[in-house]
Write a protein that holds these residues in place. Sequence first.
Motif, PDB file in Angstrom:
ATOM      1  N   ALA A 417      46.685  34.792  36.473  1.00  0.00           N
ATOM      2  CA  ALA A 417      45.409  34.323  37.026  1.00  0.00           C
ATOM      3  C   ALA A 417      44.358  35.430  36.948  1.00  0.00           C
ATOM      4  O   ALA A 417      43.199  35.169  36.609  1.00  0.00           O
ATOM      5  N   ASN A 418      44.737  36.654  37.279  1.00  0.00           N
ATOM      6  CA  ASN A 418      43.789  37.764  37.184  1.00  0.00           C
ATOM      7  C   ASN A 418      43.336  37.981  35.755  1.00  0.00           C
ATOM      8  O   ASN A 418      42.167  38.290  35.485  1.00  0.00           O
ATOM      9  N   ALA A 419      44.288  37.896  34.791  1.00  0.00           N
ATOM     10  CA  ALA A 419      43.935  38.093  33.383  1.00  0.00           C
ATOM     11  C   ALA A 419      42.938  37.046  32.913  1.00  0.00           C
ATOM     12  O   ALA A 419      42.059  37.329  32.083  1.00  0.00           O
ATOM     13  N   ILE A 420      43.076  35.812  33.425  1.00  0.00           N
ATOM     14  CA  ILE A 420      42.124  34.744  33.068  1.00  0.00           C
ATOM     15  C   ILE A 420      40.778  34.991  33.745  1.00  0.00           C
ATOM     16  O   ILE A 420      39.713  34.827  33.134  1.00  0.00           O
ATOM     17  N   LYS A 421      40.829  35.412  35.024  1.00  0.00           N
ATOM     18  CA  LYS A 421      39.606  35.537  35.839  1.00  0.00           C
ATOM     19  C   LYS A 421      38.731  36.700  35.388  1.00  0.00           C
ATOM     20  O   LYS A 421      37.503  36.542  35.235  1.00  0.00           O
ATOM     21  N   PHE A 422      39.344  37.888  35.178  1.00  0.00           N
ATOM     22  CA  PHE A 422      38.551  39.085  34.902  1.00  0.00           C
ATOM     23  C   PHE A 422      38.301  39.249  33.404  1.00  0.00           C
ATOM     24  O   PHE A 422      38.789  40.182  32.773  1.00  0.00           O
ATOM     25  N   THR A 423      37.495  38.312  32.832  1.00  0.00           N
ATOM     26  CA  THR A 423      37.149  38.373  31.414  1.00  0.00           C
ATOM     27  C   THR A 423      35.788  37.754  31.197  1.00  0.00           C
ATOM     28  O   THR A 423      35.331  36.912  31.997  1.00  0.00           O
ATOM     29  N   VAL A 441      61.376  46.146  31.016  1.00  0.00           N
ATOM     30  CA  VAL A 441      59.975  46.525  31.194  1.00  0.00           C
ATOM     31  C   VAL A 441      59.122  45.359  30.711  1.00  0.00           C
ATOM     32  O   VAL A 441      59.215  44.947  29.549  1.00  0.00           O
ATOM     33  N   PHE A 442      58.296  44.818  31.616  1.00  0.00           N
ATOM     34  CA  PHE A 442      57.416  43.694  31.294  1.00  0.00           C
ATOM     35  C   PHE A 442      55.968  44.162  31.309  1.00  0.00           C
ATOM     36  O   PHE A 442      55.602  45.109  32.021  1.00  0.00           O
ATOM     37  N   GLY A 443      55.129  43.499  30.540  1.00  0.00           N
ATOM     38  CA  GLY A 443      53.718  43.821  30.517  1.00  0.00           C
ATOM     39  C   GLY A 443      52.881  42.563  30.350  1.00  0.00           C
ATOM     40  O   GLY A 443      53.227  41.678  29.561  1.00  0.00           O
ATOM     41  N   VAL A 444      51.801  42.477  31.119  1.00  0.00           N
ATOM     42  CA  VAL A 444      50.844  41.361  30.987  1.00  0.00           C
ATOM     43  C   VAL A 444      49.558  41.964  30.433  1.00  0.00           C
ATOM     44  O   VAL A 444      48.828  42.666  31.147  1.00  0.00           O
ATOM     45  N   ARG A 445      49.293  41.696  29.152  1.00  0.00           N
ATOM     46  CA  ARG A 445      48.166  42.324  28.446  1.00  0.00           C
ATOM     47  C   ARG A 445      47.033  41.323  28.272  1.00  0.00           C
ATOM     48  O   ARG A 445      47.255  40.158  27.911  1.00  0.00           O
ATOM     49  N   ASP A 446      45.780  41.769  28.534  1.00  0.00           N
ATOM     50  CA  ASP A 446      44.613  40.897  28.382  1.00  0.00           C
ATOM     51  C   ASP A 446      43.513  41.622  27.627  1.00  0.00           C
ATOM     52  O   ASP A 446      43.615  42.817  27.341  1.00  0.00           O
ATOM     53  N   ASN A 447      42.467  40.885  27.304  1.00  0.00           N
ATOM     54  CA  ASN A 447      41.293  41.462  26.640  1.00  0.00           C
ATOM     55  C   ASN A 447      40.089  41.401  27.560  1.00  0.00           C
ATOM     56  O   ASN A 447      38.963  41.179  27.124  1.00  0.00           O
ATOM     57  N   GLY A 448      40.350  41.628  28.869  1.00  0.00           N
ATOM     58  CA  GLY A 448      39.307  41.466  29.871  1.00  0.00           C
ATOM     59  C   GLY A 448      38.383  42.658  30.002  1.00  0.00           C
ATOM     60  O   GLY A 448      38.216  43.465  29.076  1.00  0.00           O
ATOM     61  N   ILE A 449      37.831  42.801  31.197  1.00  0.00           N
ATOM     62  CA  ILE A 449      36.769  43.788  31.431  1.00  0.00           C
ATOM     63  C   ILE A 449      37.330  45.208  31.559  1.00  0.00           C
ATOM     64  O   ILE A 449      36.590  46.186  31.442  1.00  0.00           O
ATOM     65  N   GLY A 450      38.627  45.337  31.844  1.00  0.00           N
ATOM     66  CA  GLY A 450      39.225  46.663  31.986  1.00  0.00           C
ATOM     67  C   GLY A 450      38.864  47.339  33.299  1.00  0.00           C
ATOM     68  O   GLY A 450      38.050  46.834  34.082  1.00  0.00           O
ATOM     69  N   ILE A 451      39.468  48.478  33.551  1.00  0.00           N
ATOM     70  CA  ILE A 451      39.273  49.214  34.811  1.00  0.00           C
ATOM     71  C   ILE A 451      39.078  50.679  34.488  1.00  0.00           C
ATOM     72  O   ILE A 451      39.781  51.244  33.648  1.00  0.00           O
ATOM     73  N   GLU A 452      38.146  51.300  35.166  1.00  0.00           N
ATOM     74  CA  GLU A 452      37.934  52.734  34.983  1.00  0.00           C
ATOM     75  C   GLU A 452      39.111  53.516  35.566  1.00  0.00           C
ATOM     76  O   GLU A 452      39.712  53.091  36.566  1.00  0.00           O
ATOM     77  N   PRO A 453      39.467  54.662  34.973  1.00  0.00           N
ATOM     78  CA  PRO A 453      40.686  55.404  35.369  1.00  0.00           C
ATOM     79  C   PRO A 453      40.746  55.741  36.846  1.00  0.00           C
ATOM     80  O   PRO A 453      41.824  55.723  37.443  1.00  0.00           O
ATOM     81  N   GLN A 454      39.637  56.051  37.475  1.00  0.00           N
ATOM     82  CA  GLN A 454      39.665  56.486  38.880  1.00  0.00           C
ATOM     83  C   GLN A 454      40.038  55.371  39.851  1.00  0.00           C
ATOM     84  O   GLN A 454      40.277  55.622  41.036  1.00  0.00           O
ATOM     85  N   TYR A 455      40.066  54.129  39.339  1.00  0.00           N
ATOM     86  CA  TYR A 455      40.364  53.002  40.235  1.00  0.00           C
ATOM     87  C   TYR A 455      41.748  52.399  40.006  1.00  0.00           C
ATOM     88  O   TYR A 455      42.097  51.406  40.650  1.00  0.00           O
ATOM     89  N   GLU A 471      30.683  37.915  41.958  1.00  0.00           N
ATOM     90  CA  GLU A 471      31.037  38.129  40.548  1.00  0.00           C
ATOM     91  C   GLU A 471      32.397  37.532  40.230  1.00  0.00           C
ATOM     92  O   GLU A 471      32.545  36.759  39.273  1.00  0.00           O
ATOM     93  N   TYR A 472      33.395  37.927  40.999  1.00  0.00           N
ATOM     94  CA  TYR A 472      34.768  37.460  40.792  1.00  0.00           C
ATOM     95  C   TYR A 472      35.362  37.117  42.151  1.00  0.00           C
ATOM     96  O   TYR A 472      35.566  38.002  42.976  1.00  0.00           O
TER      97      TYR A 472
END
Length: 531
Positions: A417-423, A441-455, A471-472
């Motif tokens: 849901a987050n991957a769909i929402k934050f794009t 090891v599992f991974g959920v990869r998206d092409n969304g807005i991304g996050i800055e390293p400090q957060y 916004e979201y």
Amino acid sequence: MGEIRSPLTGQKLSEPAEIARGLATNILESITDGFIALDHEWRFRYINASAELFLNRRRSDLLGKNYWEEFPAAIGTQVENEYRRAVAQQTSIEFEDHNEVARRYFEIRGYPGAHGLSIYFRDITDRKKADEIHAHLAAIVASSEDAVVSKDLHSIIKSWNKGAERIFGYTAEEVMGRSIELLIPPELKHEEAQILHRIRRGDRIEHCETIRIRKDGKRIPVSLSVSPVKNAAGEIIGAAKIARDITDKKRAEEEIYRLNQHLEQRIRERTRELENANTQLVEQAGKLARANAELERFVYVSSHDLQEPLRMISGFTQLLAQRYEGKLGADADDFIKFAVDGADRMSRLIKDLLKYSLLGMQEMRSAPVDLEELWYLAVMDLKVSIEESGAVLTHDPLPTIMGDATQLGQVLQNLLANAIKFTRAAPQIHVCAERKGQEWVFGVRDNGIGIEPQYTERIFEVFRRLHSTSEYPGTGIGLAICKRVIEAHGGRMWIESEYGKGSTFYFTLPDNYTLVQGNSPSPQRLKSIDS
């Protein structure tokens, strides 16, 4: 009958002289010493059998020939000097010589006479080697730092080296011929009788630690090694003793013992401190656990109890909106709308808070979980969002593991849901799975807005949001719930992200019950998802 002449003088012999010559010849031929007779011209007049062997020449080849011509290697050596001195001074000679050709040592005696020089020589190679060995051993004994002492079977000291002088303080002159018991403390006198008893039996005594007394009366710890001494007939005639001063060794042992005692004491003290600290930690952990449980209970009760009045507020605000919208003015309409939206957000927040608190209160039900099935259910629940956003979802073959199906399904659905929402574009979402060692090891990869390293750490905290609800939408609890579920299953969760290009949320789960690997949804399921 022909004339008989002396082989030594060449003179004619009478019958008695002939008999004497025969006896002398027999004697010379039977002795083991080599014997040669040289005349004044240094010619061989006689060579016995032993000399023939020592010279390694046949006597028939040497008789009548010049000694120096046959053995030129002897010219300029001690042999020539001594032979010529004996003849010139008419004196007997005796010396030792090493024959380089034969590689043997000889003891040589020469006797000049009226008719020349008679020479006896004896092979003393074995004796010289024994002397060398004896001298070598004597040098070792003399230079040894240990006391090397010999005694007879009556305990009388027969030899005393420099090491013994250094250790016990007596010179050799002071102890030779005296009893070894002068070194033994009165209370240990019985040791000597025991040692002699074993020596007479042929026993060796190895590294026996005891106490001995120096000349100055000081007692010192020593290590004794005693061996029987035998004569040429193999009879035991005494004993050889090596005594080593082990004062430094004993000091070191005492220091090690002292340090060990100190270390053991420190360990006992530290153990008590750790036990006390551990007891305190257990008590504090118990208090903290009780406090957390009370807090979770409070959150649960509070969120549960708040739902009823919140439903009343929401109901009345919605009723106001229905009855009075457009009748009280534009400002009133905005106020009513704000109240309705606030009540809805508060309702969602309380529901999520209730879910989060229930994670700590409910017992996890562990059973085989088919992650392919969870994927299917999560996609079905998100079907509307997927269709509205135009999202494309793909995944690797997913395994079956042990876990709580409800909680793991919530994790997968929240991440999708987050991957769909934050794009800001058509979402491209892929779930990967890889087995590494004893975990998946599992991974959920998206092409969304991304996050800055400090957060990247803050987003897993409760109520932490990086964007406004305008916004979201959301409550800021979803990722905290995901992380808590994964950690309860013995896994880890983290994010790798590039701002503006997308993110991958990773989590691990133990591979403690893999039943099926590589399953993918059936054609019927794919059809139902796409329909």
